[in-house]
Design an enzyme around this catalytic site. Structure first.
Site, short mmCIF file in Angstrom:
data_model
loop_
_atom_site.label_atom_id
_atom_site.label_comp_id
_atom_site.label_asym_id
_atom_site.label_seq_id
_atom_site.Cartn_x
_atom_site.Cartn_y
_atom_site.Cartn_z
N CYS A 6 -48.21 28.09 91.56
CA CYS A 6 -49.05 26.93 91.83
C CYS A 6 -48.20 25.68 92.03
O CYS A 6 -48.56 24.80 92.80
CB CYS A 6 -50.03 26.71 90.68
SG CYS A 6 -51.23 28.03 90.47
N GLU A 66 -53.57 26.05 100.43
CA GLU A 66 -52.46 26.48 99.58
C GLU A 66 -51.84 27.73 100.17
O GLU A 66 -52.53 28.75 100.34
CB GLU A 66 -52.94 26.76 98.16
CG GLU A 66 -51.81 27.22 97.25
CD GLU A 66 -52.25 27.51 95.83
OE1 GLU A 66 -51.43 27.36 94.91
OE2 GLU A 66 -53.44 27.88 95.64
N GLU A 126 -56.11 25.32 84.98
CA GLU A 126 -54.92 25.05 85.79
C GLU A 126 -55.07 25.89 87.04
O GLU A 126 -54.94 27.11 87.01
CB GLU A 126 -53.65 25.40 85.02
CG GLU A 126 -52.38 24.82 85.64
CD GLU A 126 -51.65 25.79 86.53
OE1 GLU A 126 -51.84 25.70 87.78
OE2 GLU A 126 -50.90 26.64 86.03
N LYS A 168 -57.92 38.16 78.91
CA LYS A 168 -58.35 38.93 80.07
C LYS A 168 -57.31 38.63 81.16
O LYS A 168 -57.32 37.55 81.76
CB LYS A 168 -59.75 38.54 80.53
CG LYS A 168 -60.36 39.49 81.57
CD LYS A 168 -59.76 39.30 82.94
CE LYS A 168 -60.34 40.27 83.95
NZ LYS A 168 -59.40 40.56 85.05
#
Length: 464
Positions: A261, A358, A227, A153
């Site tokens: 990331c 972030e 993750e 997905k």
């Protein structure tokens, strides 16, 4: 309807009908049935598919790279590098998977004992848009080699890439049905996770989504590898090679348009050398070229979506309102598409958005510290724990300090990056579990203990 929007222009390129419940059900059944046969294939034979995959990727590199750039805006040279990294990882696991999955002998009071590694079944992979090929292949190559099946997905802004990886695996000769892409909206994922034909789940994505998926998979008692986000520190101590550190720092922050990331996001610099480092960092940042990512002169393309750019600009605005100082950039680029200026904010501190959150885009935060101890403290003062970089000429000191940094990986005098030879993953709100290396290939296996008695000792010496 699932659509591809060109982030360079903001215009729709292509649209796809979402898969129906019947199509998804058929894909799940096919994957579960195919995996029952695939698990019985010797690993030495399974890995031939990986060798084939590497060839298919390289043969189609130009087309696949253009597709990545078209859908999410990565500079074309970086898109080509992404395809090559996938191919190299396929070759790595083709060579090493048989050894990683070989039974291990462990001495006990039995005639023979140890561990074998059996596949879990069909794994649901929920993948992001920022590395639309790499994120899938770094999971799928070891998982398939281990005897699992997979359902993908993908992020809904990269549907053509999602279908392309399915085509690649078909061309590589993967058994029919063992892997499939499903084009569905996010609200249908919970049903997939709960389905008995799904044995485990892997997600690369935001911490917010990670919590949701972890809850759904945990409720179904299914293995997960997550993750998630990161706010990686890039620590520059007073004795570092400043020019080398600044050169790598710019790449570490702005690669992939700053949308990774493991991009370095917080640059924690000893105040004794901070002015020199910032000057070098600024000089190299000014060399970046913002523009059409299909132009090989471009080093910064657009952000992937308009809402992501708006969120980033809001973070910059709130940081400045709370005391940060913009020394470069800080603006949305006028015109079509989702471009944002490469931005550097100095004098960032805890409590400001660029420190606490972030920042997923081309924005660098400079944090000045008075000591090594303060540098480590601020590096750890985050909800995240994915990667970290530490720059110092004293390797003995670095070896000691890395044990005090809360992260899944610490790169000394280098830039954090994934490598198929090394385990990759985070701690804290950056997730759990590992991908890549020997550890990653075993995440989606049943580490099954075996114990063989003798004619005179048919049970373990100590029973539970």
């Amino acid at each position: 309807m699932i659509s591809t929007i060109n982030p360079v222009t903001g215009e729709q390129i292509q649209s796809f009908d979402a898969h129906t419940e019947q199509q998804v059900d058929a894909a799940l059944t096919a994957a579960a049935d195919a995996q029952k046969s695939w698990r019985a294939v010797p690993v030495e034979d399974r890995v031939q598919i990986l060798r084939n995959t590497a060839k298919v990727l390289r043969d189609g590199k130009a087309d696949y790279a253009r597709l990545i750039t078209l859908e999410m805006g990565k500079p074309i040279s970086e898109a080509e590098a992404e395809i090559e990294k996938c191919a190299k990882t396929a070759e790595y696991y083709a060579e090493h998977a048989p050894r990683f999955l070989a039974p291990e002998t462990i001495e006990s009071d039995a005639a023979a004992s140890g561990v074998v590694f059996d596949p879990l079944g069909v794994v649901l992979a929920i993948m992001p848009w920022n590395y639309p090929f790499w994120q899938f292949f770094r999971f799928a190559l070891p998982a398939l080699a281990a005897g699992n099946g997979a359902i993908l997905k993908h992020a809904n802004n990269v549907p053509a890439s999602a279908l392309a990886v399915e085509e690649i695996m078909d061309k590589a000769g993967l058994p029919a049905g063992l892997f499939a892409t499903v084009l569905i909206e996010s609200d249908r994922v919970a049903g997939l996770i709960a389905d008995d034909r799904i044995a485990a789940v892997t997600l690369t994505g935001s911490t917010q989504v990670g919590r949701i998926v972890a809850g759904q998979a945990g409720n179904a008692l299914k293995k997960q590898v997550l993750e998630l986000g990161g706010s990686d520190p890039f620590i520059v101590l007073a004795d570092a090679d400043i020019k080398a550190a600044a050169k790598v720092a710019v790449k570490a922050r702005f690669t992939n348009n700053g949308q990774s990331c493991v991009n370095a996001k917080r640059f924690i610099v000893d105040e004794k050398i901070a002015d020199e480092f910032v000057a070098e960092f600024l000089a190299r940042t000014r060399e970046l070229v913002v523009g059409d990512p299909t132009d090989r002169a471009t080093t910064i393309g657009p952000m992937a979506r308009e809402n992501l750019r708006a969120e980033l600009h809001d973070q910059v605005t709130r940081t400045v309102e709370n005391g940060g100082k913009i020394i470069l950039g800080g603006n949305i680029v006028d015109g079509p598409g989702y471009f944002y200026e490469p931005t550097v904010i100095d004098h960032v501190r805890p409590g400001q958005a660029a420190f606490d959150e972030e920042t997923f885009g081309p924005v660098a935060a400079i944090i000045r510290v008075s000591s090594t101890e303060e540098a480590i403290t601020l590096a750890n003062q985050t909800e995240f724990g994915l990667g970290a970089a530490l720059w110092t000429r004293d390797t003995d000191k670095a070896t000691a300090l890395l044990r005090h940094i809360d992260a899944g990986a610490v790169f000394i005098n280098g830039m954090v990056a994934s490598d198929p030879r090394l385990p990759f993953g985070g701690i804290k709100n950056s997730g759990y579990g590992r991908e890549l290396g020997s550890y990653g290939i075993r995440e989606f296996t049943n580490m099954k203990t075996f114990w063989t008695g003798t004619a005179t000792a048919a049970t373990p010496a100590v029973a539970d």
